[in-house]
Design a protein around this motif. Structure first.
Motif, PDB file in Angstrom:
ATOM      1  N   GLU A  80      49.957  88.715 -18.830  1.00  0.00           N
ATOM      2  CA  GLU A  80      48.546  88.202 -18.974  1.00  0.00           C
ATOM      3  C   GLU A  80      48.734  86.636 -19.623  1.00  0.00           C
ATOM      4  O   GLU A  80      47.998  85.836 -18.856  1.00  0.00           O
ATOM      5  N   PHE A  81      49.584  86.533 -20.424  1.00  0.00           N
ATOM      6  CA  PHE A  81      49.730  85.163 -21.167  1.00  0.00           C
ATOM      7  C   PHE A  81      50.103  84.138 -19.993  1.00  0.00           C
ATOM      8  O   PHE A  81      50.125  82.982 -20.012  1.00  0.00           O
ATOM      9  N   VAL A  82      50.936  84.541 -18.953  1.00  0.00           N
ATOM     10  CA  VAL A  82      51.737  83.644 -18.102  1.00  0.00           C
ATOM     11  C   VAL A  82      50.603  83.193 -17.130  1.00  0.00           C
ATOM     12  O   VAL A  82      50.617  82.308 -16.410  1.00  0.00           O
ATOM     13  N   LEU A  83      49.590  83.922 -17.052  1.00  0.00           N
ATOM     14  CA  LEU A  83      48.442  83.422 -15.974  1.00  0.00           C
ATOM     15  C   LEU A  83      47.871  82.226 -16.255  1.00  0.00           C
ATOM     16  O   LEU A  83      47.231  81.751 -15.399  1.00  0.00           O
ATOM     17  N   SER A  88      60.457  82.570 -18.920  1.00  0.00           N
ATOM     18  CA  SER A  88      60.396  83.857 -18.278  1.00  0.00           C
ATOM     19  C   SER A  88      61.937  84.095 -17.839  1.00  0.00           C
ATOM     20  O   SER A  88      62.231  85.404 -17.746  1.00  0.00           O
ATOM     21  N   CYS A  89      62.734  83.128 -17.437  1.00  0.00           N
ATOM     22  CA  CYS A  89      64.114  83.375 -17.417  1.00  0.00           C
ATOM     23  C   CYS A  89      65.066  84.091 -18.408  1.00  0.00           C
ATOM     24  O   CYS A  89      65.751  85.000 -18.270  1.00  0.00           O
ATOM     25  N   ALA A  90      64.616  84.028 -19.660  1.00  0.00           N
ATOM     26  CA  ALA A  90      65.257  84.504 -20.884  1.00  0.00           C
ATOM     27  C   ALA A  90      64.937  86.207 -20.746  1.00  0.00           C
ATOM     28  O   ALA A  90      65.615  86.876 -21.422  1.00  0.00           O
ATOM     29  N   PHE A  91      64.102  86.723 -20.166  1.00  0.00           N
ATOM     30  CA  PHE A  91      63.820  88.065 -19.872  1.00  0.00           C
ATOM     31  C   PHE A  91      64.350  88.819 -18.611  1.00  0.00           C
ATOM     32  O   PHE A  91      63.990  89.906 -18.685  1.00  0.00           O
TER      33      PHE A  91
END
Length: 766
Positions: A293-296, A304-307
């Motif tokens: 939700e946050f990324v929207l 996000s690449c860290a995940f």
């Protein structure tokens, strides 16, 4: 209203007779009666209807009896503190009210009750000092908040309430927030309580850091409330930018260093998740939901690449153990992370491709599709599998919008998309169509069956979305996405012919144009539909239907002459011009072409800078060139037609955008009609021209064979070029020209296109 029997009515009457003093004086019978009432409301199903307005009175009496100054004095279980016990009972009663009579719970009286419940949390400033939590009471409070979120009539006002702070009458030491080792502390006034948002985030952080196992039920309940508010941009942005929840919890939990811990917790708890809804597995999957939700929201920066490592490890582990619920949360999060159009999204897509996660998703979807087949093309999915499949298809669709060349097209098209055209769920069918439209080639459309299903599914969905209140299909797939898919499919000649066979399809498009052309909010949809109609006008059958229908033609003229949007005007004019060209293809009237010996560059404006540099290089070498950047005078279409007619040779600058531009296609088709010589060059890495969408496409493919396909690319700020391996070894002129070039000898070119093509091949750079 609720169903109530005679015994329940007796309990109601006893509770109604209780006064505020009965609760304040700790009358044991009052607590027993209320607990019995709650048990009855939660468990019994009867047949006589009765108003629950009396329940509101009972709740208000209990709340009025609570001494708020001593509510949080005794930490621990609620039964150790009479005030906390009463607060817990009132929360449970209000939860019942929300479940049984949403209208009454959402009224002004219900809102006042919720306001009182929220005030209790604002008054709990002792939590920051004592580091102890009344878990039973907190669980009851947040559970009632969750139910109120479901029935709230004014959600925006409720979210505002969660951000409000209120004055407190007690003072506390400066250690108010010292127990939270925040990197960015938010200092609160000593005379002001924390807002519900701040309080809740601090509580979750504390519980997760202290005891995940014993606090799992409460953590899960708070995160559930977070998820109700997360779609609200204000809430999501505030949580990420003004609290430590994201940096202190989500980032460490999903980072590479904690991958094994995260995955193991989910797997350990998955086996118990069928019987225990408060397991840790839901806490972790709620984290994934919140991240998704946050990324929207554009105001939130998510790295996000860290995940990626965690996502890959977790996806493979969940597939292996066969669990579905956490898998659904994971793929939905991945889908949301890929919805952006920024650099971070592209990097994330590259990373999940690098670690093999995309291929794992493709293999899973292919396997699930195969196992769900009923034979003869029919497919059916379980509800959870449907949710997982929808999110997985969304991931593949989002990836295809970024880089379609990472896929094994045979698997995607033949093992996933085509079988799913007959799935039982419309959403699955449509997303597979959207994905297919990004990947298909003309060769794939040679199957009339596939083309038929694509056409019928898409136009049915477009009509449904057009007739809906918010122009979305089932509140999920927008009309914009559907007509964008249509435009891509209309670039293919087989699809144009299919549409031309059904009058209702063209009628639907013009009906949308009639309704939308004057609406500012729908101009993007109008533009896409006009471009679709422009492509359809290349087909003689479609062109005949449009040209001969007075209302269609009149609407196009109106758009071309009166629409205030210049882009829409140009599209309408382009359709009218192409209709004239298509309708005259069978006429015997010759086209007079007086060549002025200039080289015309035909290109899409997204690669304008590179084309200008090529143009300048040609001019420096003595070629006379024409390019629309500086040679346009008067009507765009008339100027283009004049330039094509007077050219001695054309350079076709091929990209995906060129193929998808009806304006570029009109230009190329007109050149082919005039039998102009040309040289095809490729300005997009990895792009492979395919199929025979039109006579011009066939000519381009012949040109590739004769002269070799020239690749013009930018690397390290410089322009480089190479030509196909076939051209290196087989082109009959290349070797001679290279030798002559190195000896500074002239070479007798046979045609202008031959001369220009070989010049481009041997030039080291532009």
């Amino acid at each position: 209203m609720m169903a109530i029997d005679e015994s329940t009515q007796e309990i109601f009457n006893r509770c109604l007779r209780l006064k505020t003093r009965d609760y304040r004086n700790h009358v044991k019978a009052s607590i027993i009666d209320v607990e019995q009432l709650i048990t009855t409301l939660e468990t019994r199903k009867t047949v006589v209807y009765h108003s629950l307005e009396s329940l509101v009175d009972i709740i208000q009496i209990i709340i009025a009896s609570i001494d708020q100054t001593t509510l949080w004095k005794c930490k621990g279980k609620a039964h150790e503190n009479h005030q906390q016990q009463l607060a817990q009972l009132s929360c449970r009663l209000f939860k019942c009210l929300c479940q049984l009579d949403a209208e009454l719970a959402g009224s002004d009286q219900g809102t006042a009750i919720m306001h009182s419940i929220l005030q209790w949390l604002k008054d709990d400033t002792d939590f920051c000092l004592t580091k102890s939590v009344s878990q039973d009471l907190h669980l009851a409070i947040y559970s009632s908040i969750e139910q109120y979120c479901l029935i709230c009539k004014k959600p925006k006002e409720f979210v505002n309430e969660l951000f409000l702070t209120s004055p407190i009458h007690r003072t506390h030491s400066s250690s108010l927030v010292s127990c939270f080792m925040f990197n960015h502390r938010r200092k609160s006034s000593m005379h002001e309580s924390l807002s519900i948002v701040d309080y809740s985030t601090r509580l979750v952080i504390y519980l997760l850091e202290s005891s995940l196992v014993t606090s799992s039920a409460l953590i899960n309940q708070i995160l559930t409330v977070f998820l109700f508010c997360a779609p609200t941009p204000r809430f999501s942005i505030y949580i990420c930018n003004h609290t430590d929840f994201y940096q202190s919890i989500i980032v460490p939990l999903l980072s590479k260093s904690n991958t094994d811990y995260f995955v193991q917790c989910v797997l350990d708890e998955t086996a118990r998740s069928q019987t225990d809804s408060n397991d840790r597995v839901f806490i972790f999957t709620h984290m994934l939901n919140l991240l998704g939700e946050f990324v929207l929201h554009p105001g939130i920066e998510i790295h996000s690449c860290a995940f990626v490592s965690t996502f890959k490890h977790l996806f493979d582990a969940l597939i292996e153990c066969g669990t579905t619920v956490p898998l659904w949360h994971l793929v939905r999060c991945l889908s949301n992370l890929l919805t952006g159009a920024d650099v971070e999204t592209n990097l994330f897509a590259q990373e999940i491709h690098r670690v093999g996660l995309i291929q794992s998703i493709v293999n899973y979807v292919s396997s699930l599709t195969r196992k769900s087949s009923l034979g003869e093309g029919e497919m059916i999915f379980k509800q959870l599998h449907h949710h997982v499949l929808t999110s997985c298809l969304s991931i593949l669709y989002n990836i295809s919008m970024l880089d379609q060349y990472v896929f094994d097209l045979d698997i995607i098209i033949n093992q996933i998309c085509r079988p799913l055209f007959k799935a039982d769920a419309q959403q699955v069918r449509l997303i597979s169509c959207l994905l297919y439209s990004n990947l298909l080639t003309e060769k794939e459309l040679e199957s009339d069956n596939a083309c038929h299903h694509l056409c019928e599914q898409l136009f049915s969905a477009i009509r449904q979305a057009f007739l809906s209140e918010n122009f979305h299909l089932s509140n999920q797939i927008s009309l914009y996405s559907l007509v964008n898919c249509l435009k891509k499919l209309c670039t293919h000649r087989n699809f144009q012919m299919r549409i031309g066979q059904v009058d209702e399809h063209i009628e639907s498009l013009f009906e949308i144009l009639r309704r939308f052309h004057a609406k500012i909010d729908q101009q993007e949809e109008v533009q896409l539909i006009l471009e679709s109609v422009w492509f359809l006008s290349f087909d003689l059958s479609c062109a005949t239907k449009i040209h001969s229908h007075d209302k269609y033609f009149a609407l196009l003229v109106q758009l071309a002459e009166t629409n205030p949007n210049e882009t829409i005007q140009q599209a309408a004019k382009g359709i009218l011009w192409q209709l004239k060209q298509t309708m005259s293809t069978n006429s015997n009237q010759p086209i007079v072409s007086k060549s002025s010996q200039h080289v015309m560059l035909s290109y899409n404006h997204e690669c304008k800078e590179l084309v200008q540099r090529i143009c300048q290089s040609l001019r420096n070498s003595g070629y006379r060139t024409w390019i629309d950047v500086d040679d346009m005078h008067g009507s765009t279409l008339e100027c283009m037609a004049h330039a094509v007619e007077q050219s001695s040779v054309m350079i076709i600058c091929m990209t995906e955008k060129y193929k998808q531009s009806p304006n570029c296609q009109s230009e190329a088709e007109y050149a082919h009609r005039l039998k102009k010589p040309f040289v095809p060059i490729l300005l997009q890495a990895k792009y492979k021209p395919n199929g025979c969408h039109s006579p011009m496409d066939m000519a381009v493919r012949i040109g590739m064979i004769l002269y070799g396909l020239i690749y013009v690319l930018i690397r390290d700020g410089l322009i480089h070029q190479r030509y196909s391996s076939w051209a290196k070894t087989k082109n009959p002129y290349l070797k001679q020209v290279q030798q002559a070039h190195h000896r500074h000898h002239a070479f007798p070119y046979k045609t202008p296109s031959e001369e220009l093509g070989l010049f481009l091949m041997i030039s080291p750079k532009y």
